[in-house]
Scaffold this motif. Structure first.
Motif, PDB file in Angstrom:
ATOM      1  N   ARG B 148       1.319  12.631  -1.041  1.00 23.89           N
ATOM      2  CA  ARG B 148       2.737  12.998  -0.962  1.00 23.89           C
ATOM      3  C   ARG B 148       3.537  12.370  -2.101  1.00 23.89           C
ATOM      4  NH1 ARG B 148       1.953  12.058   5.010  1.00 23.89           N
ATOM      5  NH2 ARG B 148       2.488   9.916   4.493  1.00 23.89           N
ATOM      6  N   GLU B 149       2.840  11.690  -2.985  1.00 25.58           N
ATOM      7  CA  GLU B 149       3.451  11.052  -4.157  1.00 25.58           C
ATOM      8  C   GLU B 149       4.557  10.077  -3.772  1.00 25.58           C
ATOM      9  OE1 GLU B 149       4.351  13.866  -7.203  1.00 25.58           O
ATOM     10  OE2 GLU B 149       2.347  14.768  -7.105  1.00 25.58           O
ATOM     11  N   GLU B 150       4.381   9.392  -2.674  1.00 23.58           N
ATOM     12  CA  GLU B 150       5.418   8.472  -2.213  1.00 23.58           C
ATOM     13  C   GLU B 150       5.507   7.220  -3.071  1.00 23.58           C
ATOM     14  OE1 GLU B 150       5.275   7.592   1.945  1.00 23.58           O
ATOM     15  OE2 GLU B 150       4.787   9.658   2.456  1.00 23.58           O
ATOM     16  N   LEU B 151       4.432   6.903  -3.796  1.00 21.96           N
ATOM     17  CA  LEU B 151       4.469   5.710  -4.632  1.00 21.96           C
ATOM     18  C   LEU B 151       5.029   6.013  -6.020  1.00 21.96           C
ATOM     19  CD1 LEU B 151       2.542   4.826  -2.358  1.00 21.96           C
ATOM     20  CD2 LEU B 151       1.240   3.569  -4.048  1.00 21.96           C
ATOM     21  N   GLY B 152       5.370   7.270  -6.260  1.00 26.33           N
ATOM     22  CA  GLY B 152       5.768   7.666  -7.607  1.00 26.33           C
ATOM     23  C   GLY B 152       4.539   7.734  -8.487  1.00 26.33           C
ATOM     24  N   LYS B 153       4.695   7.357  -9.736  1.00 23.82           N
ATOM     25  CA  LYS B 153       3.572   7.333 -10.665  1.00 23.82           C
ATOM     26  C   LYS B 153       2.797   6.034 -10.448  1.00 23.82           C
ATOM     27  CE  LYS B 153       2.628   7.412 -15.631  1.00 23.82           C
ATOM     28  NZ  LYS B 153       3.227   7.330 -16.981  1.00 23.82           N
ATOM     29  N   VAL B 154       1.494   6.152 -10.245  1.00 24.50           N
ATOM     30  CA  VAL B 154       0.695   4.940 -10.050  1.00 24.50           C
ATOM     31  C   VAL B 154       0.421   4.288 -11.397  1.00 24.50           C
ATOM     32  CG1 VAL B 154      -1.524   4.023  -9.288  1.00 24.50           C
ATOM     33  CG2 VAL B 154      -0.347   5.759  -7.918  1.00 24.50           C
ATOM     34  N   PHE B 155       0.771   3.018 -11.523  1.00 25.05           N
ATOM     35  CA  PHE B 155       0.541   2.290 -12.773  1.00 25.05           C
ATOM     36  C   PHE B 155      -0.817   1.583 -12.790  1.00 25.05           C
ATOM     37  CE2 PHE B 155       5.382   1.833 -12.893  1.00 25.05           C
ATOM     38  CZ  PHE B 155       5.531   2.897 -13.767  1.00 25.05           C
ATOM     39  N   PHE B 156      -1.050   0.785 -11.754  1.00 26.10           N
ATOM     40  CA  PHE B 156      -2.330   0.080 -11.735  1.00 26.10           C
ATOM     41  C   PHE B 156      -2.708  -0.330 -10.312  1.00 26.10           C
ATOM     42  CE2 PHE B 156       0.799  -3.258 -12.389  1.00 26.10           C
ATOM     43  CZ  PHE B 156       0.383  -4.284 -11.580  1.00 26.10           C
ATOM     44  N   VAL B 157      -3.984  -0.706 -10.175  1.00 28.57           N
ATOM     45  CA  VAL B 157      -4.546  -1.141  -8.905  1.00 28.57           C
ATOM     46  C   VAL B 157      -5.247  -2.467  -9.170  1.00 28.57           C
ATOM     47  CG1 VAL B 157      -6.174  -0.602  -7.055  1.00 28.57           C
ATOM     48  CG2 VAL B 157      -4.938   1.255  -8.203  1.00 28.57           C
ATOM     49  N   SER B 158      -5.004  -3.442  -8.302  1.00 29.40           N
ATOM     50  CA  SER B 158      -5.659  -4.740  -8.465  1.00 29.40           C
ATOM     51  C   SER B 158      -6.315  -5.114  -7.143  1.00 29.40           C
ATOM     52  CB  SER B 158      -4.613  -5.794  -8.849  1.00 29.40           C
ATOM     53  OG  SER B 158      -5.211  -7.069  -8.885  1.00 29.40           O
ATOM     54  N   SER B 159      -7.621  -5.335  -7.176  1.00 29.56           N
ATOM     55  CA  SER B 159      -8.366  -5.535  -5.934  1.00 29.56           C
ATOM     56  C   SER B 159      -9.214  -6.799  -5.980  1.00 29.56           C
ATOM     57  CB  SER B 159      -9.270  -4.317  -5.714  1.00 29.56           C
ATOM     58  OG  SER B 159      -9.953  -4.433  -4.494  1.00 29.56           O
ATOM     59  N   LEU B 236     -11.386 -12.402   1.470  1.00 26.00           N
ATOM     60  CA  LEU B 236     -10.242 -11.641   0.995  1.00 26.00           C
ATOM     61  C   LEU B 236     -10.736 -10.246   0.687  1.00 26.00           C
ATOM     62  CD1 LEU B 236      -7.252 -12.446   0.336  1.00 26.00           C
ATOM     63  CD2 LEU B 236      -7.964 -12.655  -2.026  1.00 26.00           C
ATOM     64  N   ARG B 237     -10.096  -9.263   1.277  1.00 25.76           N
ATOM     65  CA  ARG B 237     -10.351  -7.865   0.932  1.00 25.76           C
ATOM     66  C   ARG B 237      -8.989  -7.257   0.731  1.00 25.76           C
ATOM     67  NH1 ARG B 237     -14.573  -9.676   1.106  1.00 25.76           N
ATOM     68  NH2 ARG B 237     -16.522  -9.154   2.138  1.00 25.76           N
ATOM     69  N   ARG B 238      -8.445  -7.399  -0.466  1.00 23.16           N
ATOM     70  CA  ARG B 238      -7.039  -7.108  -0.689  1.00 23.16           C
ATOM     71  C   ARG B 238      -6.890  -6.247  -1.923  1.00 23.16           C
ATOM     72  NH1 ARG B 238      -2.457  -9.809  -3.076  1.00 23.16           N
ATOM     73  NH2 ARG B 238      -0.675  -9.790  -1.681  1.00 23.16           N
ATOM     74  N   THR B 239      -6.179  -5.157  -1.785  1.00 21.81           N
ATOM     75  CA  THR B 239      -5.958  -4.234  -2.886  1.00 21.81           C
ATOM     76  C   THR B 239      -4.464  -3.971  -3.008  1.00 21.81           C
ATOM     77  OG1 THR B 239      -8.095  -3.202  -2.424  1.00 21.81           O
ATOM     78  CG2 THR B 239      -6.564  -1.974  -3.815  1.00 21.81           C
ATOM     79  N   VAL B 240      -3.956  -4.126  -4.217  1.00 22.27           N
ATOM     80  CA  VAL B 240      -2.547  -3.858  -4.479  1.00 22.27           C
ATOM     81  C   VAL B 240      -2.450  -2.608  -5.347  1.00 22.27           C
ATOM     82  CG1 VAL B 240      -0.408  -4.783  -5.435  1.00 22.27           C
ATOM     83  CG2 VAL B 240      -2.080  -6.333  -4.399  1.00 22.27           C
TER      84      VAL B 240
END
Lengths: 366, 366, 366, 366
Positions: B148-159, B236-240
Motif C-alpha cells: 500500500r506504499e504506506e512507508l513512502g519510498k523505501v531508503f534502506f533496511v538494517s537487520s 536479537l532478531r530486529r529489522t528496521v
C-alpha cells in the motif's frame, strides 16, 4: 613562542569561537571551571552573541576571530566552528601563540591534521581535538577491562549510532558521526585498522550520504562494524564487544551504560582424528556501577591542566589525526561504492602509554 | 508420473525425514493437522525414533529413506536434514513421485536448486522450501504496508539476527541464518539485489565464519545491511525499514513485533539560488495488533493445500532458489574478503503476483 | 492593597527565596524569562548565595527574607523553602503585598492552606502552589483524552513513584512524593476522594515513613492506588489508567511517556436466565507524539501572566489546598496503621472550568 | 489404608481429572515422566476427552470421577477442576485411598483445607497443592539469598500480577491470582502475616472483583503490597524485595528473571546531640544465571517421589492451607471495604526445615 606560564595562580584566560550546536556546551563548562576566565565569545551571528552575553554578562563579544587572536591576555582558544574552517582557524590560532582546542574532527584531511600537529609542536603549544567520548565513564571502564584482558581475546565489535539526527549541510554522516566510533575503537583497541569498507546512501539530499554501513579490519584480526545514520526511528548509541571470555554491551545514555555478559563458547580441540566439540557457557550478567561525571568537563580539565603544566598532549592529537585518517578512508570507500581502502598504520605508542599512566580524570573511575 | 489425487476425502499421507533441531516441529504440526496422516518418521538415530514413537505411538519408524520413498501410500515427504543432503534426498523423493518439502535452504547451490525445480516441474509435483518467516504475521503485515506504499519510498533496511546460537558444523553463519533475512527481503522488496558484499570472521572454528556483516544493493537504490552472528550476548532478531514517510521496526518474538514510526524528513527544494531546507517530522508510534497464529502451521497448510488442489508453487520455489543465489554470493564475498559479488536478476514475477492474490493464510491477517 | 499593574511594559521584578534542591530550577527559568527581572536571591547559606551570584552577577543577595519583603520594587516572591516554613513565609509575603508562589505542598495543614487563600483574596494578590506535574505535556495530553471520554468509563488508576530517593528530614515520603500523584489525580478526575487509606513503614529512620501504599476511593467509584517510596532499586514514575474502552500508561521521563492501549473487555448481559459473556479486545498500541516543553517554564509563565493580567488563580490554589487535604488524610491513616480516613469534598468547580477554557500553555498541546 | 508401595519398579499409575485451562499441562508433564503411567483422563466435556485421547491414544477416558476412584490400579489422582469442587473431589479421592494432588487453592475455605489435611494424615496418603511458583527457579534462587541473609534486613515487598487476564466466573481476582503471591511470600519470609487489608473493585461483572490492592503486615515488621488485576494493558508479574543491603527485582517470564541491586541506604546514628546522617550506596546490578527447568515438572516429580518413598509432604499442605487462610482474609477485607482482617499464625515449622534440607529439585539450583 612559549605559552605563558599561568601556574602562578592567575586564572587561564580563554575564548570560545562558534556558538552553534556544541559551542554553548564548551562555554557552559568553561564558565563554571575554577581558575578559568572566559574573556571572549565569538560568532558571526550577533543575535547569538547577545543571547549568551545576557546569560553571562561579564563576557566580551566579537564577530571577528582576529580580535580574539590579537588579545595578548587570551591563553587558549576553543574552536566549535564548521569542519571546513578547522584548519584555517586552528593554524591561525596556534600561530598567534594560543593553545588551541578544536572540535572533532581535527581537520578535514589527514594532511591538514598532521600540519596542525606540526605547527603546535613548533610553537610548543597544546593542541587538542574534542573526542569527548574517550572521557565518557563507560568507555573508560571498558578500556580498563580490555587492559586487564577480562574479555579474553576480542573477536569483533558491532556498533550502531543512529537516530533522526541533524543533517549537516557540509559533511556526510561519515564525517559527522564516524569520528565518535573511530575514536572509541582506537582508544580501546590501540591499533589502526588495516582497511576500511563503507556502503551508504544519500537518501534525502543528493550527494550527501545520510546512512552508512562501515566495516574495519584490524591487523590483529579484530573486525568492527559501524552503522551510522541520520535516518532512524529512535536513538541508538550501542556498541557490542564480543570476546572469547566475555561480551559487553555499551549503551550510551541509558541508566545501565555497560552490561557485561559472562558468556562464551568453549572449544575443545579434536582428539585423535575425531571432531572438535563446542559448548556454550552463559553466566551472570553484570551492570557495573559507572561514575557519572560529565565527560566534557573532564576533557576540558585535561586540556587546561596540560597547558598549565606543559605535559604533552601528543597522544591526543595523534588520536585526532588517526581518526581523520579512518574517516577519510571510510568516506572514500563509500563514494567508490564500497571498495576496500587501506589505512596507513600510524597510531603512536603514546596511546598505550597513556592508558597505563592514567590522567587527571582517571581518579574518577573505580 | 502424476501425484495421486487425494481430494476425494482420504487424508494426505506424509513422512518426516530428519528429527534433529527442526524436524520435531514439522512433526508436531503435521500430527495435529486435520486430514493429514503422518505414517513414517525417518532418522539415522534409533534413540530419536524411539523417543518420538513413544510420544506418537501410531507412527512407523525407519532408518532408511528408501523405505519411505518405496511406500506407495506416502504422498509427500518433509525433509529436515543437513543442508548437504538436500539435493540428493529431494531429487530422489521427487523422482519417487512424492511431493517434497525441503527445509531452507532449498539446496547448497543455485544450480542444484534450479535442478530440483526442473525435476518437480517435469513430474508435476509440488516442491516447497521452508521459508517460514514469510508466513510470520508481522512479516506479512509489513508486506501489506509496503504494497500500500504506506512507508513512502523505501531508503534502506538494517537487520540484525544474532545470539549465542547453535554453531553448525557443516555450514557457515551465512548459510545458517542468512536465508531468513534474504527470504524476507525478497518477499518485501520484490526485487533481487544487484550485488552483495560480506565481511566476516571465523572466531571459534577455523574456516567456519560465525559472524558476518553483509550489505546488499538493489537496482531500485534500496540498500540493505544484514548482521548475522552465532556470538552475541543476547538474542536479537530486529529489522528496521526506513522509508520516506514512515519507519518500521520489526522485532521478532517480542510482544510488539511491529512498531510503526510516523517519522520522516521533510525536504524543501532550494528556491532561486538559495539552500534547500530540511525539517524533521516525528509523529505517533503505533504497535499494530498482529495476529499470533503459528507461521509453520500456515506454511505447511499452504503446502498441503497446494498438493491437493494442484495449484502452482512456482513463486515459492523461485523464492527458494533466489535465496540460494544470494546466500552463495554472500558466502563467496565473505571468503574473498569482502569483494563485490554480482547477483543475477531472476526473481520471478510470481512473487509480486502472489502478494496480490493472497493465499490460504492471508485470511488471518487484518 | 492592590498589586501594582505592571502591564505598562516594565518587567516584573521577583525574588527567589530558598536555593536548596528546587530553588535553583525556579531561578534558572525566571532568569531566562523575557520581561522578568530577578532582583533578589535569599538563602541562609552564604556559600549558596555566592555560587549563584557568580553565575548570575546581576542578582542581589540576602540572608534575610525581610530585606526582600521590604523592597517596594519586588512584585512577586517565589518560595522554595522547607515545608514547615511555607505558611509563615507565604503569609508574610502576601501581607507585604507580594504575589506569592509557594513550592508544593502549599502548607503543612489544610487550615493553613485555607488561611493563605484567604489572605491572598483579601489583598487581591495572586497565590500559586508549584504543582508542576499538571503542566507536564503527557499529563495534559491524558487530561484531554479524559475530557473527550476516550477511555470510556474510568475504572481505576494505579501509580508508582519510587526510587532510591532523597530522604527528607522533616517530612515523610507521603508529604514529599504524595502531592505529585494527588495533584495529577485531582486534575484528571475532577473529584475529591471520599476516603483514603495508607500503610507504610519507617524502614531507615524511626518515625519517618519512607515507603507507603495508599488507596483512594472516589465518589464516582474510581479506585486509585499510589505506591510511594524512597527505597527502590530503580526509578519509576508510572501511572496506569484503566478505562472501559482504553487503557493508558503514563511513564514520566521516558521517550514514550504515554502509551494508549486500545484494549478492553466486552461484556454481554445474560440472555433469559443464561450466563453473561465476556470477551477480550486487544487492538493497537499508540505512543502519541507529545510536546516536550519544560513544565516549570509553562507553570511560571502562567503565574507571571496572572499577576500581570489580574486573572484569578482560584482554581489553582483550590487544587493546592485539596492536595494538602488528601496528603493530611493519607498521613493520618498511615500513622493510624491503615484505618480509613474520610476526606471532605471541596474541589472547587473552577478545576473543571479551567480545563474547558484553557490557559496560556494549552496552545502547546496538540 | 496404606498406599501401595510402588518402589519395586512398577510405574506409578495416575489419573488427571479436569482438562480445562491447567489440566492439559499436568497431563503433558505426567505423560513424559519416566515410571509414571497416565491411565485415565476425566472431564465432563466429551469433546475435550476426544481431543486429548487423539493426542495420547493409550489413555482411557471417562466423564465420571467414580470410575477413576474405583479403579484399584490408580495410585494417584490429579485434580484440576474449579475451586468449588476441590474439597468434595479431594476428600473423595483420599477416602478412596488415592494420593491426591489438588490445583491451587487447596480448598475454598481454611476449614476445608484443614479437613483435607486431616483426612490425608488419617489415611497416610500424600496430599499436595499445586503451588507451582515455589518450584520456579528464580523464586528458589531468591529463597537461597534470603536464607543466606544476602539482602540484609528485609523491609518490604511490592508485587504486581496483572494483565488482561481470564475472568473467572466463580472466584474473584483475589482467589484466582492471590494464591500465587501468597505462596511465594510464605515460602520466602517463613512467617504468616498478622493482618491483611484489601481494596478492590468489580469493574466489569457486578459482585466479582477484578482488581485488588492488598497489603499484608508481618510480625517481623515486613510490609507486603500485592496488586492483582484482570484488567491491565500488559502482562506484569513483578515483585520487588527491598532489604537493607540489597534490593531484588523478580520479573517472571523475562530473560532476566532476577536482578539484584547492590543498593542501600547508609544510616549513621546521631553523634552527641547532632543529627543522623544518611547516604546512598549504589553498586553493581547483577542478573544471576538462573536455571530454566520447568517448575511444574519439578513439582510433580516431588509429589511422585513422595508417594513412592513415603516422605512427609506436611510442610507443603501446611503452606497450601495457610495460603487459603490469607486469601480468605484478603477476600473478606475487600468485601468489607478495606478493613483490617487478622490472620491466625499457623505457619508450620516444616517450611523452614524444608529449605535447609532441600528436596528433589534443589539439585537443579546453582
Amino acid at each position: 613562542m612559549r605559552a605563558p606560564d599561568r601556574t602562578n595562580g592567575a586564572p587561564t584566560t580563554v575564548a570560545v569561537v562558534g556558538l552553534g550546536y556544541w559551542g554553548p556546551n564548551l562555554l557552559r563548562v568553561l564558565v563554571e571551571m575554577a581558575d578559568v576566565r572566559v574573556r571572549w565569545i565569538c560568532d558571526l551571528d550577533p543575535e547569538r552573541l547577545d543571547r549568551f552575553q545576557r546569560r553571562y554578562p561579564s563576557l566580551a563579544t566579537t564577530r571577528y576571530v582576529n580580535t580574539v587572536l590579537d588579545d595578548p591576555e587570551v591563553d587558549a582558544v576553543f574552536l566549535a566552528t564548521p569542519v571546513f574552517t578547522h584548519f584555517d582557524l586552528a593554524s591561525r590560532s596556534l600561530r598567534a601563540g594560543k593553545h588551541t582546542f578544536v572540535e572533532k574532527p581535527l581537520a578535514p584531511s589527514s594532511e591538514m591534521a598532521e600540519e596542525l600537529r606540526r605547527i603546535a609542536a613548533e610553537h610548543d603549544l597544546r593542541l587538542m581535538c574534542g573526542h569527548t567520548f574517550i572521557y565518557s565513564p563507560p568507555v573508560r571502564a571498558l578500556k580498563r577491562m580490555l587492559e586487564r584482558e577480562e574479555l579474553g581475546k576480542v573477536f569483533f565489535v558491532s556498533s550502531s549510532r543512529v537516530n533522526l539526527g541533524l543533517h549537516q549541510t557540509d559533511v556526510s554522516v561519515v564525517w559527522d558521526l564516524g569520528p565518535h566510533d573511530f575514536s572509541i575503537l582506537l582508544y580501546w583497541l590501540e591499533e589502526m585498522p588495516s582497511s576500511v569498507r563503507a556502503v551508504g546512501r544519500d537518501s534525502i539530499v543528493r550527494g550527501l550520504p545520510d546512512v552508512a554501513f562501515i566495516t574495519l579490519t584490524f591487523p590483529s584480526g579484530i573486525l568492527a562494524s559501524v552503522e551510522l545514520s541520520w535516518l532512524a526511528p529512535s536513538k541508538l548509541r550501542r556498541t557490542v564487544v564480543v570476546g572469547s571470555e566475555k561480551m559487553v554491551v555499551y549503551d550510551d545514555g541509558t541508566s545501565e551504560p555497560l552490561r557485561i555478559f559472562d558468556h562464551g563458547v568453549v572449544y575443545q580441540d579434536p582428539e585423535t582424528f575425531g571432531q572438535y566439540h563446542l559448548s556454550y557457557r552463559t553466566g551472570d550478567i553484570v551492570s557495573p556501577k559507572v561514575e557519572t561525571y560529565e565527560p566534557l568537563s573532564a576533557e576540558l580539565g585535561d586540556f587546561i591542566e596540560a597547558l598549565r603544566s606543559g605535559v604533552s598532549l601528543d597522544w591526543h592529537t595523534a588520536l585526532g589525526k588517526n581518526v581523520v585518517h579512518i574517516t577519510e578512508a571510510a568516506d572514500r570507500s563509500l563514494r567508490d561504492g564500497g571498495t576496500e581502502v587501506s589505512v596507513r598504520r600510524e597510531l603512536v605508542a603514546a596511546v598505550r602509554h597513556r592508558a597505563l599512566e592514567g590522567s587527571a580524570v582517571e581518579g574518577f573511575i573505580p
